[in-house]
Design a protein around this motif. Structure first.
Motif, mmCIF file in Angstrom:
data_model
loop_
_atom_site.group_PDB
_atom_site.id
_atom_site.type_symbol
_atom_site.label_atom_id
_atom_site.label_comp_id
_atom_site.label_asym_id
_atom_site.label_seq_id
_atom_site.Cartn_x
_atom_site.Cartn_y
_atom_site.Cartn_z
ATOM 1 N N ARG A 139 -10.613 60.339 19.310
ATOM 2 C CA ARG A 139 -9.800 59.147 19.550
ATOM 3 C C ARG A 139 -10.568 57.950 19.021
ATOM 4 O O ARG A 139 -11.762 57.789 19.307
ATOM 5 C CB ARG A 139 -9.500 58.971 21.041
ATOM 6 N N ARG A 160 -5.278 52.710 15.250
ATOM 7 C CA ARG A 160 -5.516 53.631 16.365
ATOM 8 C C ARG A 160 -5.213 55.055 15.909
ATOM 9 O O ARG A 160 -4.268 55.280 15.150
ATOM 10 C CB ARG A 160 -4.648 53.282 17.574
ATOM 11 N N SER A 161 -6.006 55.981 16.400
ATOM 12 C CA SER A 161 -5.826 57.368 15.982
ATOM 13 C C SER A 161 -6.219 58.319 17.109
ATOM 14 O O SER A 161 -7.192 58.083 17.827
ATOM 15 C CB SER A 161 -6.693 57.665 14.752
ATOM 16 N N THR A 162 -5.435 59.382 17.250
ATOM 17 C CA THR A 162 -5.793 60.497 18.129
ATOM 18 C C THR A 162 -5.530 61.782 17.363
ATOM 19 O O THR A 162 -4.413 62.020 16.916
ATOM 20 C CB THR A 162 -4.963 60.502 19.430
ATOM 21 N N GLY A 179 -1.862 65.318 15.674
ATOM 22 C CA GLY A 179 -2.255 63.972 16.057
ATOM 23 C C GLY A 179 -1.440 62.916 15.362
ATOM 24 O O GLY A 179 -0.427 63.205 14.712
#
Length: 279
Positions: A139, A160-162, A179
């Motif tokens: 994350r 933003r990244s997951t 994701g």
């Protein structure tokens, strides 16, 4: 601090922990044979000079998330901001890192990253182990700002990244990526009363990446979905813009691509998409 190319921030932040120092120098997959990489670079260069036919379009593979998929298993190349001040939080069972970088004299970035490693049995791990780590969840959040006094413009981007990688141990034949990455961009011209706002969303759904990429360089399964929305207000207003891409990976260099409902065949190396003819 290291300079990096902003065009690769979406998709690059996760790469540093999976291919770089956070994973103790262990790449999660074999590096593609150099001759294959050279061939790819050569074809991309030729494609950029190629005049397109009427039934072809040029697709920005980096923008729509395809480069993020193709480049993650490799070491080297354009690096994202380097994590520092990393520490393992035993109570949260996660490693936490701070991100900071300077891209140029007028652009700065700051953010944070967390990494969860799990074994095949689901046990938390304090660091990546090539033999036993089977899942990695990354994350990250990053905000960049750039001021241009000559143009009285301020450029702000929030990323933003997951991402979850399954099958990351050396015993696995393939990894599966799920994701999403989201980037919000705002450009303000103070001397022109103009604002441009954009939203970029990339979703990775069951993208299967063979661990032996030198023999099978392309994802064998899964989907990458990209959606763009944008609007300009102030002295140059326009109607909202919106479009989306869907890439269906099938193990070949030429998967199907849907652009706003139209069907194309996409070349994963050159980025050239050719409209499918109706039967």
């Amino acid at each position: 601090m290291q300079r990096v190319r902003m065009g690769r921030v979406a998709g690059a932040v996760a790469a540093v922990c999976l291919v770089g120092g956070v994973a103790n120098g262990d790449a999660l997959a074999a590096i593609v044979d150099r001759s294959l990489q050279d061939a790819m670079s050569s074809e991309v260069s030729l494609a950029n000079q190629q005049e397109l036919r009427g039934d072809q379009i040029r697709v920005n593979l980096g923008l729509i998330g395809v480069f993020a998929v193709l480049e993650l298993p490799y070491s080297g190349g354009s690096l994202p901001p380097q994590p520092h001040a990393c520490r393992y939080d035993a109570s949260a069972e996660t490693k936490k890192c701070q991100l900071a970088a300077s891209y140029a004299s007028t652009r700065n970035a700051a953010g944070a990253m967390s990494i969860d490693w799990r074994s095949r049995t689901g046990a938390a791990q304090s660091q990546f182990d090539r033999a036993t780590t089977d899942t990695a969840i990354v994350r990250s959040a990053l905000v960049t700002t750039k001021g241009d006094s000559a143009a009285s413009r301020v450029d702000t981007r929030a990323y933003r990244s997951t991402r979850q990688f399954s099958g990351t141990s050396s015993a696995s034949e393939a990894r599966i990526l799920n994701g999403a990455d989201t980037t919000f961009k705002t450009y303000d011209w103070h001397d022109r009363n103009r604002t441009v706002r954009q939203e970029h969303v990339v979703i990775y759904s069951n993208v299967t990446l063979p661990n032996n990429r030198s023999r099978q360089p392309f994802p064998t399964n899964g989907i990458v979905f990209y959606e763009f929305s944008g609007i300009t207000t102030g002295d140059a207003p326009n109607a909202p813009l919106h479009f989306n891409y869907i890439v269906n990976f099938d193990g070949t260099r030429y998967p199907d691509l849907r652009l706003n409902g139209k069907s194309y065949t996409l070349d994963l190396i050159t980025g050239i998409a050719t409209l499918m003819k109706a039967d």
